[in-house]
Design a protein around this motif. Structure first.
Motif, mmCIF file in Angstrom:
data_model
loop_
_atom_site.group_PDB
_atom_site.id
_atom_site.type_symbol
_atom_site.label_atom_id
_atom_site.label_comp_id
_atom_site.label_asym_id
_atom_site.label_seq_id
_atom_site.Cartn_x
_atom_site.Cartn_y
_atom_site.Cartn_z
ATOM 1 N N PHE A 83 -8.296 3.128 4.270
ATOM 2 C CA PHE A 83 -9.069 2.646 5.422
ATOM 3 C C PHE A 83 -8.449 2.982 6.788
ATOM 4 O O PHE A 83 -9.131 2.928 7.786
ATOM 5 N N HIS A 142 0.871 -1.182 0.000
ATOM 6 C CA HIS A 142 0.000 0.000 0.000
ATOM 7 C C HIS A 142 0.908 1.231 0.000
ATOM 8 O O HIS A 142 2.013 1.181 0.556
ATOM 9 N N GLU A 194 -10.972 -6.754 -4.362
ATOM 10 C CA GLU A 194 -10.742 -7.838 -3.393
ATOM 11 C C GLU A 194 -11.967 -8.007 -2.504
ATOM 12 O O GLU A 194 -12.222 -7.180 -1.629
ATOM 13 N N ASP A 214 -0.642 -12.484 2.078
ATOM 14 C CA ASP A 214 -1.344 -11.503 2.918
ATOM 15 C C ASP A 214 -1.606 -12.205 4.255
ATOM 16 O O ASP A 214 -2.739 -12.568 4.576
ATOM 17 N N TRP A 260 1.459 -6.290 -7.226
ATOM 18 C CA TRP A 260 0.439 -5.227 -7.260
ATOM 19 C C TRP A 260 0.689 -4.134 -6.236
ATOM 20 O O TRP A 260 1.323 -4.337 -5.225
ATOM 21 N N GLU A 265 -9.102 -13.652 -1.496
ATOM 22 C CA GLU A 265 -8.323 -13.990 -0.295
ATOM 23 C C GLU A 265 -8.993 -15.172 0.406
ATOM 24 O O GLU A 265 -10.203 -15.168 0.634
ATOM 25 N N ASP A 307 -10.772 -12.508 10.769
ATOM 26 C CA ASP A 307 -9.751 -12.680 9.741
ATOM 27 C C ASP A 307 -8.393 -12.897 10.420
ATOM 28 O O ASP A 307 -7.674 -11.954 10.675
ATOM 29 N N THR A 311 -1.447 -0.799 -4.209
ATOM 30 C CA THR A 311 -2.791 -0.409 -3.777
ATOM 31 C C THR A 311 -2.688 0.811 -2.865
ATOM 32 O O THR A 311 -1.617 1.106 -2.339
ATOM 33 N N TRP A 361 -9.159 -2.858 -2.379
ATOM 34 C CA TRP A 361 -9.905 -3.548 -1.325
ATOM 35 C C TRP A 361 -10.718 -2.487 -0.595
ATOM 36 O O TRP A 361 -10.154 -1.547 -0.039
ATOM 37 N N ASP A 386 -4.813 -13.779 -2.521
ATOM 38 C CA ASP A 386 -4.143 -13.484 -1.260
ATOM 39 C C ASP A 386 -4.234 -14.759 -0.455
ATOM 40 O O ASP A 386 -5.321 -15.158 0.003
ATOM 41 N N LYS A 440 -14.565 -9.088 0.391
ATOM 42 C CA LYS A 440 -14.535 -9.441 1.818
ATOM 43 C C LYS A 440 -15.901 -9.080 2.373
ATOM 44 O O LYS A 440 -16.422 -8.014 2.051
ATOM 45 N N HIS A 451 -11.023 -14.416 3.472
ATOM 46 C CA HIS A 451 -12.223 -13.625 3.164
ATOM 47 C C HIS A 451 -13.322 -14.539 2.641
ATOM 48 O O HIS A 451 -14.507 -14.346 2.927
HETATM 49 C C1 XUL Z 1 -7.577 -6.857 4.449
HETATM 50 C C2 XUL Z 1 -6.808 -7.187 3.229
HETATM 51 C C3 XUL Z 1 -5.975 -6.101 2.637
HETATM 52 C C4 XUL Z 1 -5.931 -6.087 1.157
HETATM 53 C C5 XUL Z 1 -5.184 -4.919 0.573
HETATM 54 O O1 XUL Z 1 -8.348 -7.892 4.931
HETATM 55 O O2 XUL Z 1 -6.831 -8.301 2.770
HETATM 56 O O3 XUL Z 1 -4.693 -6.232 3.177
HETATM 57 O O4 XUL Z 1 -5.346 -7.255 0.656
HETATM 58 O O5 XUL Z 1 -5.686 -3.705 0.967
#
Ligand code: XUL
Ligand code: CO
Length: 455
Positions: A148, A104, A235, A342, A142, A271, A310, A144, A191, A299, A237, A274
């Motif tokens: 958040f 990020h 992504e 991740d 990648w 993920e 999670d 991002t 995400w 992920d 979730k 997720h």
């Molecule tokens: C949060 C998550 C993030 C994204 C990237 O649950 O998976 O780390 O992968 O923002």
């Protein structure tokens, strides 16, 4: 360039095979081993993430950080700390021998007092990352933007009730998309961690969906404007940190893309944990995305069967990953995507060396699952059963139903005339489960094979 944050480990981590007692060796993972005509490294495209592995101290909601991470020590100059963190990350990745990393914006560079200061910090650190990438050959899977963590995003980024927050998020994504392009990133991920709600009492669902659609349209437009050819990934979730997140699961994301004319612009970054939070298996999410042509990247981690949150643990179940790898390999593999760790160490795994044990175990689990999946694909036993199950749809009746030549009336008349007399047939679930287990057990014989092995 300091080279001793991981002084206990002399890289690169070598392949030791199943008989090796060295915990700092791969038991199965061999980059050059050919599986189904492709190098293992090119199938798996493993990435290390800069957030959990380098930008997290091991803190949780009940306690402070526990990890030995000198670059996160309180009181350091933020930019000096960012440089130290980057040095440590590249030392780790080259010693581990992974081809990719992910980050990020805020993992790479600290947020400043103003947007302009944050942007300057990021540009400075991107230049450093670019030099590290050129020196080591590690590539960007990648990039991002973190939309958040800062309090301004408490009520969402694109779905915020305040358009000024939308604008701020747009500025952040514009820069990170351009940074990802500059660093040759293969994908760009969004995400929507806080694109959701805490209570419906203050939330206008229709309005927030329209805002999110507008935001994602702007991102796709900018991607084309700057000539970024990587894949845009959403992504999914279902919740956490919000009570409900709009990108709930792959099917929800797919429906959203279709509704807003964005099919073809976005794929999904699935993920594992997720998927399980959404009440699905990872296998389900992968099969759904592959079926809809939106499978982008993974992920890779796992949850805890007892906990409803999670936990982001490192993967260690070959049985579970084999089924997902089977769908991935069968559908042509991850193209621009890869397997990004991740993943979080447990809070008591305090030593820097624990990062090596965790990634080595995860990579071996992935490698072994790939070998199992390759066996299933090569023998085609499962695929033949699946195809045979739908054989009737290849007949004239099947194609007439699907092409619209038959109606309820014609089918009712033909059924009443006694033309059809269907008999239920066995789904053979237990037989198929035995076949999967056979592949898992048979992989024992193949897992330690040398680099020249075909499988
Ligand atoms: C949060 C998550 C993030 C994204 C990237 O649950 O998976 O780390 O992968 O923002
Ligand atoms: Co993730």
């Amino acid at each position: 360039m300091n080279d001793d944050y991981f002084g206990d480990v002399t890289g690169p981590i070598a392949f030791g095979g199943l008989d090796s007692a060295d915990p700092l060796s791969f038991k199965v993972y061999q980059p050059d081993r050919v599986v189904l005509g492709k190098r293992m490294e090119d199938h798996l495209r493993v990435a290390v993430c800069l957030w959990h592995s380098f930008n997290w101290s091991g803190s949780d909601v009940f306690g402070a950080g526990t990890f030995d991470r000198p670059w996160l020590a309180p009181g350091l100059d933020p930019m000096a700390a960012a440089r130290t963190k980057l040095d440590a990350a590249f030392e780790f990745m080259t010693k581990l021998g992974v081809p990719f990393f992910c980050f990020h914006d805020r993992d790479l560079a600290p947020e400043g007092r103003t947007f302009a200061e944050s942007a300057t910090n990021l540009d400075a650190m991107v230049a450093e990352a670019e030099a590290q990438m050129a020196r080591t050959g590690v590539k960007l899977l990648w990039g991002t933007a973190n939309l958040f963590s800062h309090p301004r995003y408490a009520a969402g980024a694109a779905t915020n009730p305040d358009p000024e927050v939308f604008a701020y998020a747009a500025a952040q994504v514009k820069q990170m998309l351009e940074v990802t392009h500059r660093l040759g990133g293969a994908n760009y991920v969004l995400w929507g961690g806080r694109e959701g709600y805490e209570t419906l009492l203050n939330t206008d669902l229709g309005r927030e969906e329209a805002q999110l659609a507008r935001f994602l349209t702007m991102v796709a437009e900018h991607k084309h404007r700057i000539g970024f050819t990587g894949t845009l990934l959403l992504e999914p979730k279902p919740q956490e940190p919000t009570k409900h997140q709009y990108d709930y699961d792959c099917a929800t994301v797919d429906g959203f893309l279709v509704r807003h004319g964005l099919s073809g612009e976005y794929k999904v970054n699935i993920e594992v944990n997720h998927a399980t939070l959404a009440g699905h298996s990872f296998h389900h999410e992968v099969a759904y995305a592959a079926g809809r042509g939106i499978l982008g990247s993974v992920d890779v981690n796992r949850g805890d069967y007892q906990n409803g949150w999670d936990t982001d643990q490192f993967p260690n179940s070959v049985d579970e990953l084999s089924l997902a790898l089977y769908e991935i390999v069968r559908s042509g593999g991850l193209t621009t995507g890869g397997f990004n760790f991740d993943t979080k160490l447990r809070r008591q795994s305090m030593d820097r060396t624990d990062l090596f044990y965790a990634h080595i175990g995860g990579m071996d689990t992935l490698a072994r699952a790939l070998v199992v999946a390759a066996g299933m694909v090569e023998r085609e036993t499962l695929a033949r059963h699946r195809e045979a199950r739908y054989a009737g749809w290849g007949t004239q009746l099947g194609s007439e139903i699907l092409s619209g030549k038959q109606t309820l009336e014609t089918l009712a008349a033909r059924t009443a005339a006694g033309e059809f007399d269907p008999h239920p047939v066995s789904g053979r679930q237990e037989l198929l489960e035995n076949m999967v287990n056979r592949e898992i057990w048979a992989a024992d014989r193949r897992s330690g094979a040398g680099p020249d092995s075909r499988r």
